[in-house]
Enzyme design. Structure first.
Site, PDB file in Angstrom:
ATOM      1  N   GLY A 143       5.029 -16.163 -17.360  1.00  0.00           N
ATOM      2  CA  GLY A 143       5.054 -16.654 -18.736  1.00  0.00           C
ATOM      3  C   GLY A 143       6.011 -17.812 -18.915  1.00  0.00           C
ATOM      4  O   GLY A 143       6.346 -18.517 -17.963  1.00  0.00           O
ATOM      5  N   GLY A 162      14.662 -15.298  -9.410  1.00  0.00           N
ATOM      6  CA  GLY A 162      14.010 -16.049 -10.487  1.00  0.00           C
ATOM      7  C   GLY A 162      14.733 -15.870 -11.807  1.00  0.00           C
ATOM      8  O   GLY A 162      15.043 -16.848 -12.502  1.00  0.00           O
ATOM      9  N   ILE A 182      14.178  -5.041  -5.436  1.00  0.00           N
ATOM     10  CA  ILE A 182      13.935  -4.171  -4.279  1.00  0.00           C
ATOM     11  C   ILE A 182      13.954  -4.997  -3.003  1.00  0.00           C
ATOM     12  O   ILE A 182      14.153  -4.475  -1.932  1.00  0.00           O
ATOM     13  CB  ILE A 182      12.588  -3.399  -4.384  1.00  0.00           C
ATOM     14  CG1 ILE A 182      11.392  -4.356  -4.392  1.00  0.00           C
ATOM     15  CG2 ILE A 182      12.569  -2.461  -5.571  1.00  0.00           C
ATOM     16  CD1 ILE A 182      10.059  -3.661  -4.099  1.00  0.00           C
ATOM     17  N   ASP A 183      13.733  -6.325  -3.116  1.00  0.00           N
ATOM     18  CA  ASP A 183      13.608  -7.169  -1.915  1.00  0.00           C
ATOM     19  C   ASP A 183      14.943  -7.395  -1.197  1.00  0.00           C
ATOM     20  O   ASP A 183      14.958  -7.774  -0.028  1.00  0.00           O
ATOM     21  CB  ASP A 183      13.011  -8.536  -2.281  1.00  0.00           C
ATOM     22  CG  ASP A 183      11.674  -8.412  -3.001  1.00  0.00           C
ATOM     23  OD1 ASP A 183      11.029  -7.364  -2.857  1.00  0.00           O
ATOM     24  OD2 ASP A 183      11.288  -9.366  -3.706  1.00  0.00           O
ATOM     25  N   ARG A 228      -3.797   8.160  16.082  1.00  0.00           N
ATOM     26  CA  ARG A 228      -4.162   6.880  15.470  1.00  0.00           C
ATOM     27  C   ARG A 228      -2.986   5.908  15.429  1.00  0.00           C
ATOM     28  O   ARG A 228      -1.829   6.312  15.563  1.00  0.00           O
ATOM     29  CB  ARG A 228      -4.583   7.106  14.015  1.00  0.00           C
ATOM     30  CG  ARG A 228      -5.979   7.630  13.851  1.00  0.00           C
ATOM     31  CD  ARG A 228      -6.225   7.966  12.396  1.00  0.00           C
ATOM     32  NE  ARG A 228      -7.620   8.291  12.176  1.00  0.00           N
ATOM     33  CZ  ARG A 228      -8.075   8.933  11.114  1.00  0.00           C
ATOM     34  NH1 ARG A 228      -7.244   9.341  10.173  1.00  0.00           N
ATOM     35  NH2 ARG A 228      -9.363   9.174  10.982  1.00  0.00           N
ATOM     36  N   MET A 241       6.576  -3.973   0.610  1.00  0.00           N
ATOM     37  CA  MET A 241       6.889  -5.200  -0.149  1.00  0.00           C
ATOM     38  C   MET A 241       8.112  -5.899   0.440  1.00  0.00           C
ATOM     39  O   MET A 241       8.596  -5.530   1.505  1.00  0.00           O
ATOM     40  CB  MET A 241       7.124  -4.852  -1.613  1.00  0.00           C
ATOM     41  CG  MET A 241       5.856  -4.553  -2.385  1.00  0.00           C
ATOM     42  SD  MET A 241       6.249  -4.250  -4.123  1.00  0.00           S
ATOM     43  CE  MET A 241       4.630  -4.370  -4.866  1.00  0.00           C
ATOM     44  N   ARG A 295      -5.520   2.727  10.898  1.00  0.00           N
ATOM     45  CA  ARG A 295      -5.617   2.849   9.438  1.00  0.00           C
ATOM     46  C   ARG A 295      -4.453   2.113   8.799  1.00  0.00           C
ATOM     47  O   ARG A 295      -3.405   1.926   9.419  1.00  0.00           O
ATOM     48  CB  ARG A 295      -5.551   4.319   9.009  1.00  0.00           C
ATOM     49  CG  ARG A 295      -6.704   5.159   9.477  1.00  0.00           C
ATOM     50  CD  ARG A 295      -7.964   4.880   8.653  1.00  0.00           C
ATOM     51  NE  ARG A 295      -9.018   5.831   8.960  1.00  0.00           N
ATOM     52  CZ  ARG A 295      -9.935   5.681   9.912  1.00  0.00           C
ATOM     53  NH1 ARG A 295      -9.891   4.606  10.707  1.00  0.00           N
ATOM     54  NH2 ARG A 295     -10.871   6.583  10.103  1.00  0.00           N
TER      55      ARG A 295
HETATM   56  O1  F6P Z   1      10.080  -9.056  -6.038  1.00  0.00           O
HETATM   57  C1  F6P Z   1       9.698  -7.725  -6.136  1.00  0.00           C
HETATM   58  C2  F6P Z   1       8.266  -7.545  -5.732  1.00  0.00           C
HETATM   59  O2  F6P Z   1       7.944  -6.174  -5.819  1.00  0.00           O
HETATM   60  C3  F6P Z   1       7.913  -8.096  -4.356  1.00  0.00           C
HETATM   61  O3  F6P Z   1       8.360  -7.270  -3.310  1.00  0.00           O
HETATM   62  C4  F6P Z   1       6.407  -8.230  -4.479  1.00  0.00           C
HETATM   63  O4  F6P Z   1       5.898  -9.214  -3.609  1.00  0.00           O
HETATM   64  C5  F6P Z   1       6.224  -8.646  -5.915  1.00  0.00           C
HETATM   65  O5  F6P Z   1       7.395  -8.243  -6.605  1.00  0.00           O
HETATM   66  C6  F6P Z   1       5.032  -8.048  -6.592  1.00  0.00           C
HETATM   67  O6  F6P Z   1       4.938  -8.582  -7.857  1.00  0.00           O
HETATM   68  P1  F6P Z   1       3.900  -8.076  -8.956  1.00  0.00           P
HETATM   69  O7  F6P Z   1       4.447  -6.798  -9.523  1.00  0.00           O
HETATM   70  O8  F6P Z   1       3.865  -9.165  -9.947  1.00  0.00           O
HETATM   71  O9  F6P Z   1       2.602  -7.826  -8.262  1.00  0.00           O
END
Ligand code: F6P
Length: 364
Positions: free
Chosen positions: A79, A121, A143-144, A179, A186, A282
């Site tokens: 946004g 950001g 979380i990253d 498997r 993420m 898988r």
């Molecule tokens: O930055 C946090 C995060 O969860 C990343 O790990 C992931 O790539 C992204 O946000 C996912 O974003 P959205 O919730 O917009 O799909």
């Protein structure tokens, strides 16, 4: 709201993560202890814009926030306040009108300080608001775990626990069926979740953005395990990992108001492994489970420390600063030190070395 009490504001920006409510609670409580009141802006930075969407956060009326997932204030990672857009995540400068409107709200509400809780950001936005004259203080969330200037962001430990739990579960089913199981996690362009959960959860192959992978290496590891009598293999793939010489696997290209959406690498890797080794493979995509639910005890503690320290920063008029973890303490660092450059997993660092010492393949 009281007429003459010192007042602070708080907002949560960007993607949510476990612990946002724990930070809100700590801020409201620490402010209350000083005789200040707190208002919470709704929907991230959008809540600052006229007519301003906010609510009084009365500590006496809040309950259960320490353990509650999500954010009671709401948030947004797209946004008008999207800080990063485009393929390479270019920084957007906020329009002067938006900055002026946000500043007018801060002034009208007599904010002594505004706590912005967010990742790269959202803190990029916070810095622009600070430069426009708003008394901003940052709290690092994601979380990253890819923010510079802090040893850890909150939310990361909760995501790692979630991924580790998934790996424990995948182990039993992978072994029962002989498997290959690929867990896609993420982390965007950093491999912190993958490498941390991969080691904690006993993964055999870990693919991270910092180390380009080759299918020859991945398959060699699977065959080596077969020879040792291990007829199953667990692969942890960070969504932002890429094949040597290859590109990112994306769900959606970047748009004007948001960054690129990663995802899909796990399925690509599983398919290629099956084709090359003949082993049934898988994929499990953990997705937003990593962002949902309540925080771990580690994150609850970190959030509480961060929230209390952020209020202290306002008391000390340390605006334009962010709280950071520098064990054993929390400290204040300029927001500019945290943004604009992602903190990546060091390829020769302790985590990768630990993995290699245990025979974990990074696919290189
Ligand atoms: O930055 C946090 C995060 O969860 C990343 O790990 C992931 O790539 C992204 O946000 C996912 O974003 P959205 O919730 O917009 O799909």
């Amino acid at each position: 709201m009281a007429k003459n009490k010192p007042r602070i504001g708080i907002l949560t920006g960007g993607g949510d993560c476990p612990g946002l409510n724990a930070v809100i609670r700590a801020v409201v409580k620490a402010a209350f202890m000083r005789g200040w009141e707190t208002v919470g802006f709704r929907g991230g930075y959008e809540g600052l814009l006229p007519p301003a969407q906010y609510c009084a956060l009365d500590y006496k009326q809040l309950g259960g926030l320490l353990v509650m997932g999500g954010t009671i204030l709401g948030t947004s990672n797209r946004g008008r306040f999207a800080a990063k857009t485009g393929k390479e995540g270019q920084v957007n400068r906020l329009a002067p009108k938006i900055l002026a409107d946000a500043q007018a709200t801060a002034k009208r509400l007599r904010l002594k300080g505004l706590i912005c809780v967010g990742g790269d950001g959202s803190l990029t936005i916070a810095q622009q608001l600070f430069e426009a004259g708003i008394p901003v203080v940052g709290v690092p969330k994601t979380i990253d775990n890819d923010l510079e200037a802090t040893v850890m962001t909150f939310g990361f430990d909760s995501a790692v626990c979630c991924a580790t739990d998934a790996l424990d579960r995948l182990h039993t089913t992978a072994e029962s069926h002989n498997r290959v199981l690929v867990l896609e996690v993420m982390g965007r362009h950093a491999g912190w979740i993958a490498v941390s959960a991969g080691i904690s959860g006993g993964g055999d192959i870990i693919l991270i953005p910092e180390i380009p992978f080759r299918y020859e290496s991945i398959c060699a590891k699977i065959r080596e395990r077969e020879k040792m009598g291990k007829h199953f293999t667990i692969v942890v793939a960070a969504e932002g990992a890429r094949q040597s010489g290859g590109g990112l696997v994306v769900q959606d290209a970047a748009a004007k108001d948001r960054e690129v959406r990663l995802g899909g690498l796990g399925a690509v890797v599983a398919k290629e492994i099956e084709k090359r080794t003949g082993k049934e493979s898988r994929v499990c995509v953990l997705g937003h489970l990593q962002r949902g639910g309540g925080p771990t005890s580690f994150d609850r503690l970190l959030c509480t420390r961060f929230g209390a320290r952020a209020v202290q920063l306002i008391a000390d008029a340390k605006f334009g600063h962010m709280v950071a973890l520098r064990p054993p303490d929390t400290v204040a660092v300029p927001i500019t030190e945290a943004i604009g450059r992602l903190r990546k997993v060091p390829v020769d660092g302790d985590l990768v070395q630990t993995g290699r010492a245990l025979g974990i393949s990074f696919g290189d």
